[in-house]
Design an enzyme around this catalytic site. Structure first.
Site, mmCIF file in Angstrom:
data_model
loop_
_atom_site.group_PDB
_atom_site.id
_atom_site.type_symbol
_atom_site.label_atom_id
_atom_site.label_comp_id
_atom_site.label_asym_id
_atom_site.label_seq_id
_atom_site.Cartn_x
_atom_site.Cartn_y
_atom_site.Cartn_z
ATOM 1 N N ASP A 1 77.397 13.832 20.159
ATOM 2 C CA ASP A 1 77.390 13.567 21.590
ATOM 3 C C ASP A 1 75.970 13.631 22.124
ATOM 4 O O ASP A 1 75.057 14.126 21.464
ATOM 5 C CB ASP A 1 78.299 14.571 22.319
ATOM 6 C CG ASP A 1 77.904 16.007 22.034
ATOM 7 O OD1 ASP A 1 76.826 16.418 22.481
ATOM 8 O OD2 ASP A 1 78.667 16.729 21.337
ATOM 9 N N GLU B 1 70.324 1.672 -12.481
ATOM 10 C CA GLU B 1 70.646 2.158 -11.126
ATOM 11 C C GLU B 1 69.432 2.843 -10.499
ATOM 12 O O GLU B 1 69.182 2.720 -9.300
ATOM 13 C CB GLU B 1 71.844 3.106 -11.189
ATOM 14 C CG GLU B 1 73.160 2.374 -11.435
ATOM 15 C CD GLU B 1 74.323 3.320 -11.721
ATOM 16 O OE1 GLU B 1 75.443 3.007 -11.291
ATOM 17 O OE2 GLU B 1 74.115 4.357 -12.401
#
Ligand code: DGJ
Length: 743
Positions: free
Chosen positions: A535, A615
């Site tokens: 928030d 990777e």
């Protein structure tokens, strides 16, 4: 001047670049709301409110013979109970004689340069000359309760902030049972409510529904703004979409219990009341005392939801988030949580750091488990001293080795909690929120510390300021992993137990204020079991917040999409995690996981030792790419190109430079299909007349060749109006990232 007062009409007009907000003092002294919407010439809109006598809608005493204006029918600016307005009230009050309600009438007003302050709570701040303040004081003659309505007008930003200050100017004690931050009456129009609901691992799912007669509520009583209902709603005209139409945003700058009620009344008028949740709330206001409500950030867009989001993104970045890291380049991090969970040693952490440093990762974050007897989540919270069995010699030797790799060191903490099995709880059981003579409800087998108690705050300040002072810690992940029950403070008298929820949040804010001011160079990341306290209040202290504990790239797309309606990309904590994913078991290409994490602060959270060389090479390239695109991602305009809840084939989003010079398209196929159409999308935010080329193209799991794409120049108007099509992509979750560059 963005705030105008017309004395003859007794009307206040607040203008921003594209919006107008208007109020009027009625003959009775009631403060009426006349308008909020697209900018007008500023003439008084009182002609819209036709005098009428409607059955069972009462009139003020002085209008008992005319019966032309009822407080129940007129749009009110801050409504009260028990005085004839039967719609939702902003304020519920009991006076010393037991009477309910207040009859609020205009008393005075002031127009001031700059932005008002909200004591003890986060609120928007303004640069020089950026904002003006209007304070309208209303008063109840019976109790002398004064309500100061505060308006901060950021004309260049299309934001109006609102809050209320309640002052007991009388001689008797007043009890507040409800004190909302604001009311917004919309007498005309047909609105949809768009809100953001969810649960742990599924935060901020947009839900849009037409308003119906009656009351619809979006709220949290969990002690935190919550995973479940974000304190942010949008009212949209039925025809409003991403690109067109009217919508109004209301964002509460608050991290605790909140409540937004939207009522459609007998006359189809819509009322929104937003603020602190009134359940288990009351506040004793002695003579002379003042109560401040949290602030609401209001905006209106007549150009649809994307424009509304851009307004909030800019405003939060420029007028809410204070951290120095707001504008600094954040380090790409490796977090050990999903790599090791509680099962780590100093060697294991160092090994992870070494592997990460070799790939270009810039910071290691040591997550939960480094302190006390914290070997699982049943013990240790509160004991903020190093577990030397795991980290022999303490934190410093580890930090030094990590720094020697050229990496920063960051740490996880959960200050607001305590385990029953901890030295802190054994010494101070009264510091936990528990109801006397009742066994508390446990959640993650932990209790919540009483942040309403100044002694607890002082203790935590001492602990954590020492941690940051004594060690070279450059990042803190501030977690909070349960919601509150058994809310009772052993530090407050019986009559003040209704204040605990709010005092808790004030305690958190006070502690954060001290720590973030004292350590302004520490990068703080908020967290509450993922995005349970995502928030604007938290963003005042934390420039980024861990968006969700769900790190599955495919689910994350929906979570990040919902988050983007109100909150900037630069606040979105997002990491690449292992495949199969630990939360869903889903397998996704590494490139797709990186693409999704790049729509955020970007980092890694997996055991690098389990990766193949191929990777690792991919990760090196991803980090370099993120650095190249950093400015575009963090400071560019974010566009939602698809709606993951509707689109069943692929999701796409874009970052565009505000000057239209570059745009980064991101696309993930979410559903493999046989014989589908090509993947078609339209770009946004480009320079219509310019020509663009595909400057870079990255894909994982698809066969789109750059050579075929890069040479052709396409106009901005074609890319925006006609669009762009990619060939069929097969398999599970392939992705494409394309950089369009203006020539
Ligand atoms: C919840 C957080 O969201 C996770 O990332 C992790 O830090 C755990 N807590 C640790 O307990």
């Amino acid at each position: 001047m963005s705030i105008l007062y017309d004395a003859q009409a007794a009307a206040f007009t607040l203008h921003t670049q594209n919006t107008t907000y208007q109020m009027q003092v009625a003959r009775t002294g009631h403060l009426l709301h006349l308008y909020y919407g697209r900018r007008t010439g500023g003439d008084c809109l009182d002609y819209q409110y036709v005098p009428m006598d409607a059955g069972f809608s009462p009139n003020a005493y002085e209008l008992r013979y005319q019966r032309t204006a009822s407080v129940d029918l007129q749009p009110q600016e801050y409504s009260s109970e028990n005085t004839g307005d039967f719609r939702l009230s902003a304020l519920e009050v009991t006076l010393g004689n037991g009477a309910f309600g207040t009859d609020l009438r205009y008393k005075s007003h002031a127009i001031l340069p700059g932005k008002y302050r909200v004591e003890g709570m986060p609120a928007a701040f303004a640069g020089d000359g950026e904002a003006e303040t209007l304070i309208i004081t209303l008063e109840d003659a019976a109790s002398h309760l004064q309500v100061e309505l505060l308006y901060g007008v950021f004309s260049g930003k299309d934001i109006i902030t609102r809050a209320a200050r309640l002052r007991n100017a009388g001689t008797g004690t007043i009890t507040l049972q409800k004190a909302a931050s604001m009311v917004l009456d919309l007498p005309f129009g047909h609105w949809d409510l768009l809100h953001f609901h969810g649960r742990h691992c599924m935060e901020r799912m947009p839900q849009r529904m037409p308003l119906i007669r009656g009351i619809q509520t979006v709220a949290s009583r969990r002690g935190a703004s919550s995973h479940h209902h974000n304190p942010f709603v949008i009212l949209c005209d039925h025809r409003c979409d991403e690109n067109h139409g009217d919508c109004i945003g209301l964002m509460l700058v608050y991290s605790g219990n909140h409540r937004t009620d939207v009522e459609v009344d007998q006359m189809s008028s819509t009322r929104v009341v937003m603020g602190i949740h009134d359940e288990q709330f009351n506040w004793t206001l002695a003579p002379g005392e003042v109560f401040h409500t949290p602030e609401v950030l209001l905006t209106f867009s007549h150009r649809g939801l994307t424009a509304l989001s851009h307004t909030y993104h800019r405003f939060l970045r420029q007028n809410i988030i204070r951290s120095r890291w707001n504008t600094r380049q954040r380090p790409v991090l490796i977090n050990n949580w999903e790599a090791t969970y509680f099962n780590f040693t100093a060697e294991k952490i160092l090994q992870l750091a070494e592997q990460a440093a070799a790939l270009g990762v810039e910071m290691l974050v040591l997550d939960d488990g480094w302190f006390g007897q914290r070997n699982d989540d049943n013990a240790g919270l509160g004991d903020w001293y190093v577990n030397t069995k795991k980290l022999p010699g303490g934190l410093d030797p580890l930090i030094e080795k990590i720094n020697a790799l050229g990496m920063k060191f960051g740490i996880w903490v959960e200050p607001e909690m305590v385990s029953e099995d901890s030295d802190l709880y054994r010494a101070h059981p009264e510091w936990a929120l528990t109801v006397p003579d009742r066994k508390p409800v446990m959640s993650r087998n932990q209790l919540v510390l009483d942040m309403a108690d100044p002694a607890v705050i002082e203790y935590l300040y001492t602990q954590f300021s020492a941690l940051l002072r004594e060690h070279h810690i450059e990042y803190v992940k501030w977690d909070m992993n349960r919601n509150m029950a058994d809310v009772y403070s052993h530090s407050l008298p019986a009559a003040r137990q209704g204040e605990v929820f709010h005092r808790y949040i004030l305690g958190v804010y006070g502690l954060l204020e001290r720590l973030t001011s004292e350590f302004p160079d520490v990068l703080f990341e908020g967290c509450a079991g993922g995005g349970g306290r995502y928030d604007a209040g938290m963003m005042y202290y934390f420039p980024q917040i861990w968006c969700s504990d769900d790190t599955d790239a495919i689910e994350r797309m929906t979570i990040q999409h919902g988050t983007s309606f109100g909150y900037p990309i630069s606040t979105v904590g997002a990491h690449v995690s292992a495949s199969p994913n630990h939360q869903t078991g889903r397998t996704t290409p590494l490139g797709t996981r990186a693409l999704v994490a790049m729509a955020g602060t970007f980092g890694y959270e997996l055991d690098l030792g389990k990766l193949t060389d191929g990777e690792k090479e991919q990760i090196k390239e991803q980090i370099q790419r993120f650095h190249r695109y950093y400015d575009l991602i963090q400071n560019g305009d974010y566009y939602r190109l698809t709606d993951p809840q509707e689109q069943s084939y692929f999701n796409a989003w874009e970052f565009a430079a505000p000057d239209g010079s570059r745009a980064l398209l991101n696309l993930v196929v979410t559903h493999a299909r046989a014989n589908p159409n090509g993947v078609h999308f339209r770009l946004k935010g480009l320079d219509l007349d310019a020509l663009y080329a595909v400057g870079e193209l990255h894909c994982d799991g698809c066969e789109v060749a750059l050579e075929e794409r890069s040479e052709r120049l396409i106009s901005g108007s074609s890319l925006m109006y006609a669009g762009y099509t990619l060939p069929l992509m097969r398999g599970d979750y392939p992705c494409v990232q394309m950089l369009f560059v203006r020539r």
